[in-house]
Enzyme design. Structure first.
Site, PDB file in Angstrom:
ATOM      1  N   HIS A   1      70.096  -1.943  -8.019  1.00 13.47           N
ATOM      2  CA  HIS A   1      70.096  -0.761  -7.166  1.00 13.47           C
ATOM      3  C   HIS A   1      69.177   0.337  -7.692  1.00 13.47           C
ATOM      4  O   HIS A   1      68.852   1.281  -6.983  1.00 13.47           O
ATOM      5  CB  HIS A   1      71.524  -0.218  -7.026  1.00 13.47           C
TER       6      HIS A   1
ATOM      7  N   ASP B   1      67.290   0.179  -2.486  1.00 18.87           N
ATOM      8  CA  ASP B   1      68.538   0.557  -1.848  1.00 18.87           C
ATOM      9  C   ASP B   1      69.136  -0.649  -1.116  1.00 18.87           C
ATOM     10  O   ASP B   1      68.469  -1.672  -0.908  1.00 18.87           O
ATOM     11  CB  ASP B   1      68.314   1.706  -0.866  1.00 18.87           C
TER      12      ASP B   1
END
Length: 392
Positions: free
Chosen positions: A361, A365
């Site tokens: 992450h 995203d």
């Protein structure tokens, strides 16, 4: 002029290697290119060839010994040459001398009865670690016996008091797996997305491919091809993070996790997006066999940019794969099983499978990873798209 044989660096993360077997003994003649020594790294076992022809004048590292990368392990020369004394050995000799002097000093300082000293020497127990209960803090034979009992009990029980049935030392490969998996989870913000897909078209395609090519094709082979092509349009999943820079990698090299008795290894299919499904299948089969026979070369286990781990053959439906550093994503593949599927509001019997994508992450995203997983599912469920991806 002779030549030193050094512990080679067989990968970016390699820091040491273990001597498994010397193929030659000291004093024997060797030919350039002849098998000299078998070494084991955290990933592979490989054979090092003699760099020159000559006499194996000196072996510096014994079988079973771990040696840092770049350290001399042998010397090849001619009769009359004097092998060099490695700096590490010189420092070791100096350290030994210091240790001996220290031990002599300790013997003078440590107060212990003759029987206690004799028992400690026999059992290999360090008297400096024992607190004496005799007059003036003198170490007695009972003190040594209590220390020996504690050591034996520690080997038979865990720290929580559970009885130990067997102690199994971790192999270099298992140690590396432990280190890398811990590193992966500690240094990345890992998130896993999962999706269930209709795999009926995939099952049909594999059967058709095998009939037309006369080659054993696995579902993993097909997924390698599909994923490698999709990654062209999803660069963040084919990248690495170095400092504050996301580096998109030009090559698409797919690692395939192979389970071995001693651990897990990930051979790599280089430039998978440019290869045919038949070439991928043959290469994957060859790499898997070499992995099981401990014959993989360093080049065959390095350079991966994305990994696929398939546990379907173990009847696993879904799992959470852990990213293989320094990559940014990994695809977990579950088993394909017969299930009711809905097509145009009609229920019929087909095949389903679960796909799990773990991504970093920090690099991307959720929607970036989700789009990749969605497109992968769409290709698997659409017979026409599947055929296009594998050029059938």
């Amino acid at each position: 002029m002779g030549k030193e044989v050094l512990m080679p660096k067989l990968g970016l993360t390699m820091t040491k290697g273990r001597i498994v077997q010397w193929k030659k003994r000291e004093g024997e003649r060797v030919q350039e290119g002849e098998d000299l020594v078998v070494i084991e790294t955290e990933k592979i076992t490989t054979t090092i060839k003699a760099p020159i022809s000559g006499i194996l004048l000196k072996i510096y590292a014994k079988e079973g010994e771990e040696v840092p990368v770049g350290q001399i392990i042998a010397y090849i020369g001619e009769v009359g040459e004097i092998p060099p004394t490695p700096p590490s050995q010189i420092s070791t000799q100096q350290a030994t001398e210091v240790t001996q002097k220290t031990e002599e000093t300790k013997k003078i300082e440590i107060r212990a009865t003759p029987r206690a000293r004799r028992l400690a020497k026999e059992k290999g127990i360090d008297l400096s670690k024992i607190k004496g209960t005799g007059p003036g803090g003198m170490i007695t034979e009972d003190d040594v016996l209590r220390e020996l009992e504690f050591i034996e009990k520690k080997a038979k029980f865990t720290l929580t008091g559970l009885r130990v049935k067997e102690v199994i030392p971790m192999s270099p490969m298992r140690q590396e797996i432990s280190r890398r998996m811990t590193q992966s989870l500690q240094t990345m913000a890992q998130v896993t997305l999962s999706i269930e897909v209709n795999a009926s078209a995939l099952v049909k395609l594999r059967d058709e491919l095998e009939r037309k090519t006369n080659v054993k094709i696995t579902y993993t082979d097909i997924l390698v091809k599909i994923v490698s092509v999709l990654l062209r349009n999803h660069p963040y999943l084919n990248a690495t993070l170095e400092g504050d820079e996301i580096k998109i990698i030009d090559e698409i090299n797919i690692g395939i996790a192979v389970a071995l008795n001693q651990g897990l290894i990930v051979p790599v299919i280089k430039n998978a997006d440019t290869k045919s499904i038949v070439d991928i299948s043959k290469e994957a089969h060859e790499l898997a066999n070499k992995a099981r026979e401990n014959k993989l070369t360093p080049d065959e286990v390095t350079g991966g940019t994305f990994t696929i781990s398939n546990l379907g053959m173990y009847n696993i439906d879904s799992f959470t794969p852990i990213i293989n550093p320094p990559q940014t994503a990994i695809l977990g593949v579950g088993r394909i099983k017969k299930s009711p599927v809905i097509i145009n509001d009609t229920i019929s019997l087909g095949y389903t499978m679960w796909l799990s994508l773990t991504f970093d992450h920090r690099v991307m995203d959720g929607h970036v990873a989700a789009n990749f997983l969605r497109e992968l599912a769409e290709v698997i469920e659409d017979e026409d798209k599947l055929r296009k991806f594998v050029n059938l």
